[in-house]
Design a protein around this motif. Structure first.
Motif, PDB file in Angstrom:
ATOM      1  N   THR A 189      12.655 109.390  70.837  1.00  0.00           N
ATOM      2  CA  THR A 189      11.878 109.409  69.599  1.00  0.00           C
ATOM      3  C   THR A 189      11.145 108.089  69.403  1.00  0.00           C
ATOM      4  O   THR A 189       9.959 108.069  69.026  1.00  0.00           O
ATOM      5  CB  THR A 189      12.792 109.701  68.396  1.00  0.00           C
ATOM      6  N   VAL A 190      11.828 106.964  69.658  1.00  0.00           N
ATOM      7  CA  VAL A 190      11.163 105.659  69.582  1.00  0.00           C
ATOM      8  C   VAL A 190       9.947 105.642  70.504  1.00  0.00           C
ATOM      9  O   VAL A 190       8.857 105.186  70.135  1.00  0.00           O
ATOM     10  CB  VAL A 190      12.137 104.520  69.955  1.00  0.00           C
ATOM     11  N   GLN A 191      10.121 106.165  71.713  1.00  0.00           N
ATOM     12  CA  GLN A 191       9.045 106.156  72.696  1.00  0.00           C
ATOM     13  C   GLN A 191       7.841 106.963  72.221  1.00  0.00           C
ATOM     14  O   GLN A 191       6.688 106.495  72.298  1.00  0.00           O
ATOM     15  CB  GLN A 191       9.542 106.715  74.028  1.00  0.00           C
ATOM     16  N   HIS A 192       8.088 108.165  71.722  1.00  0.00           N
ATOM     17  CA  HIS A 192       6.964 109.018  71.333  1.00  0.00           C
ATOM     18  C   HIS A 192       6.308 108.553  70.034  1.00  0.00           C
ATOM     19  O   HIS A 192       5.094 108.750  69.857  1.00  0.00           O
ATOM     20  CB  HIS A 192       7.413 110.470  71.267  1.00  0.00           C
ATOM     21  N   LEU A 193       7.057 107.935  69.169  1.00  0.00           N
ATOM     22  CA  LEU A 193       6.431 107.319  67.998  1.00  0.00           C
ATOM     23  C   LEU A 193       5.570 106.134  68.429  1.00  0.00           C
ATOM     24  O   LEU A 193       4.471 105.929  67.903  1.00  0.00           O
ATOM     25  CB  LEU A 193       7.503 106.879  67.003  1.00  0.00           C
ATOM     26  N   ALA A 194       6.065 105.350  69.392  1.00  0.00           N
ATOM     27  CA  ALA A 194       5.289 104.212  69.885  1.00  0.00           C
ATOM     28  C   ALA A 194       3.955 104.673  70.454  1.00  0.00           C
ATOM     29  O   ALA A 194       2.920 104.026  70.253  1.00  0.00           O
ATOM     30  CB  ALA A 194       6.087 103.447  70.941  1.00  0.00           C
ATOM     31  N   ARG A 195       3.957 105.792  71.147  1.00  0.00           N
ATOM     32  CA  ARG A 195       2.715 106.322  71.717  1.00  0.00           C
ATOM     33  C   ARG A 195       1.717 106.716  70.627  1.00  0.00           C
ATOM     34  O   ARG A 195       0.516 106.778  70.879  1.00  0.00           O
ATOM     35  CB  ARG A 195       3.023 107.519  72.620  1.00  0.00           C
ATOM     36  N   ARG A 196       2.237 106.984  69.435  1.00  0.00           N
ATOM     37  CA  ARG A 196       1.384 107.330  68.306  1.00  0.00           C
ATOM     38  C   ARG A 196       1.043 106.110  67.445  1.00  0.00           C
ATOM     39  O   ARG A 196       0.441 106.243  66.389  1.00  0.00           O
ATOM     40  CB  ARG A 196       2.076 108.396  67.453  1.00  0.00           C
ATOM     41  N   GLY A 197       1.509 104.938  67.883  1.00  0.00           N
ATOM     42  CA  GLY A 197       1.197 103.721  67.160  1.00  0.00           C
ATOM     43  C   GLY A 197       2.191 103.334  66.089  1.00  0.00           C
ATOM     44  O   GLY A 197       1.935 102.414  65.306  1.00  0.00           O
TER      45      GLY A 197
END
Length: 256
Positions: free
Chosen positions: A24-32
């Motif tokens: 989840t951290v990773q995919h939120l990071a991809r969204r900024g």
């Protein structure tokens, strides 16, 4: 949620150093979206998640917390405020309750101490950490709790764990009702069986268990973290602002 839309937003995620929380951290990071996530004991894994988020172009801060220790929440809240200041703000936007422990034993073989431990992490900790952090959650924010497909289907040996997750599902609906005046939504994500190190890697590392899961799942396989993290990130986005008070199962069609 596009990166431009999410710029400056911050998520607080419990249990973010591994498994579904890490994803989840990773995919939120991809969204900024930047993250402040908790880890229990493994600082090395936590540091790796911070580096991973940086590689995706977002900031992440790791804070140690035992989510079953409510006496630690006041000190954690203070450390969270300091972390928010490091990120240039005094509020956060998203709260994701992901941290958890597993339990596999029949009702007749489960001790009071085991039930108490599950209660501390899976319900009491979620309840009182939410209470402690509500003053720091922005109006219009989002809360996501994590439940389990085991609240819908009954698997012998999972009763205490599933019962605590059932309580979290009810709590989530009440959060949605009580926080609606602040524009805050609350939803519950219920994964099916996922290939992580949860339960000692039982689904990921045991071929027989993995095969049985695939057999009773409509899409013909066990879940992987990349099935769950993007869904949570999407649920937190503005596109899903009208989804509220819901239990959303993410299981590939488990035991339909």
């Amino acid at each position: 949620m596009q990166a431009s839309e999410a710029k400056g937003r911050i998520a607080v995620i419990t249990g973010g150093s591994r498994g579904l929380g890490r994803n989840t951290v990773q995919h939120l990071a991809r969204r900024g979206v930047s993250s402040i996530f908790t880890y229990h004991t493994n600082r090395t894994e936590a540091d790796a998640v911070v580096a991973m988020a940086a590689a995706e172009g977002a900031q992440a801060v790791a804070l140690q917390l035992d989510t079953g220790d409510t006496a630690a929440f006041a000190g954690f809240t203070q450390r969270l405020q300091e972390a928010l200041q490091q990120l240039g703000t005094d509020r956060f936007d998203y709260l994701v309750h992901n941290a958890g422990t597993s339990h596999h034993a029949l009702i007749a073989e489960t001790s009071e101490a085991q039930v108490d431990a599950l209660y501390q992490v899976h319900f009491k900790g979620v309840f009182f950490l939410t209470q402690a952090l509500l003053p720091l959650l922005r109006d219009g924010g989002r809360i996501v709790t994590v439940s389990s497909g085991l609240t819908r289907v009954s698997m012998p040996g999972s009763a205490p764990y599933a019962a605590m997750k059932g309580a979290v599902e009810v709590l989530t609906r009440y959060l949605a009702k009580e926080l609606g005046s602040r524009g805050i939504t609350a939803n519950c994500v219920a994964p099916g069986a996922v290939e992580t190190d949860f339960s000692g890697g039982m689904v990921r590392d045991n071929p027989d268990v993995n095969r049985r899961v695939a057999d009773f799942t409509a899409l013909g396989r066990a879940g992987v973290p990349d099935d769950i993290g993007p869904m949570i990130a999407s649920l937190l986005s503005d596109e899903n602002r009208w989804v509220n008070g819901q239990r959303i199962e993410v299981s590939g069609g488990m035991l339909l």
